[in-house]
Design an enzyme around this catalytic site. Structure first.
Site, short mmCIF file in Angstrom:
data_model
loop_
_atom_site.label_atom_id
_atom_site.label_comp_id
_atom_site.label_asym_id
_atom_site.label_seq_id
_atom_site.Cartn_x
_atom_site.Cartn_y
_atom_site.Cartn_z
CB SER A 136 39.73 38.68 36.10
OG SER A 136 40.67 37.63 35.99
CE1 TYR A 149 37.61 36.23 40.96
CE2 TYR A 149 38.64 35.77 38.85
CZ TYR A 149 38.46 36.61 39.94
OH TYR A 149 39.12 37.81 39.98
#
Length: 279
Positions: A136, A149
């Site tokens: 990501s 996350y």
């Protein structure tokens, strides 16, 4: 010969698009999901789908063995896509929440990766295969409310970089894909984890939750986020990673990832913090 790929997290979003996109290109796709009802839906759509829950070691073993059996003992590629988010201020994150998210986003992913490597080492004279990790933009830079996350993606980046170095003497390619904002259900799917773990009403940041995170989580989106791309943008990079004779070590997807990658290299930390804070 038809090439085979095992993909995790195919119930929606990036994994779903990748499964259909690669099937259309002639790949034998094993589109796995955590829940059987999602697998049944994918089978109705013509995909080969069965359960694989990265938080469950027995499910990982069973799912991987089923993929091998269906592929005749050979696996050309693994796409580790499955992951989830647990939003909340970092100071409000219980240790249990971090243990749980790392189980799926890193530990289970690593278990599956090492299983694939053992199989791929037996393929070709020097091993053969491709392992693609879906990271990501948040594996490059942090962002408020996303400490759980972000920490898993930072860990995945480091683990994958070292694995790439160590596998350079084999025929197994190790590749990172780093999407920015992509149309998916990750925000919607994060709500149960937020409600389970984050006691926001008792937080010293309660007012900030009410003004920011709660609205983002619970209010329906009226329009796409700035720079948001469809999941097919990730699939396009995945196809290059899988089919190019010389794939890149990492693939950025969306403008924010390119900006973040450049800013991380060039800006002093405090200046980068200000840029991130301004969105």
């Amino acid at each position: 010969m038809t090439k085979s790929i095992l993909i995790t997290g195919c119930s929606s979003g990036i994994g779903y698009d990748a499964a259909h996109g690669l099937k259309a290109r002639g790949w034998k796709v094993f589109a796995t999901c955590r829940r059987e009802e999602d697998c049944a839906r994918l089978r109705e759509e013509g995909l080969i789908s069965f359960q694989l829950d990265l938080a469950d070691p027995e499910s990982i073993e069973a799912g991987f063995n089923e993929a091998l059996a269906r592929a005749g003992g050979k696996l050309d590629a693994l796409y580790n896509n499955a992951a989830y988010a647990c939003p909340g201020a970092t100071e409000d994150l219980p240790v249990g929440a971090l243990r749980e998210i790392f189980e799926t986003n890193l530990f289970g992913l690593h278990d599956l990766t090492t299983r694939a490597i053992r199989v791929m080492r037996a393929q070709g004279t020097n091993g053969e295969g491709r392992i693609i990790q879906c990271s990501s933009v948040l594996g490059l830079v942090g962002a408020r409310w996303r400490g759980a996350y972000v920490s898993t993606k930072y860990a995945l980046e480091g683990l994958t970089d070292v694995l790439r170095l160590e596998m350079s003497d084999t025929g197994i390619e190790i590749i990172l894909i780093e999407p920015g904002p992509v149309t998916s259900k990750i925000r919607e799917n994060s709500i149960p984890h937020f409600e389970r773990w984050i006691d926001w009403k008792a937080s010293p940041r309660r007012a900030q939750y009410e003004e920011s995170l709660l609205k983002r989580l619970y209010q329906a989106k009226s329009k796409k986020d700035r720079f948001e791309l469809p999941a097919s943008a990730v699939t396009a990079k995945l196809i290059h990673a899988l089919e190019s004779p010389r794939p890149r070590p990492r693939y950025y997807v969306t403008t924010p990832t390119y900006i973040a990658g450049l800013a991380r290299r060039l800006l002093p930390t405090r200046l980068l913090d200000k840029v991130i804070a301004q969105g």
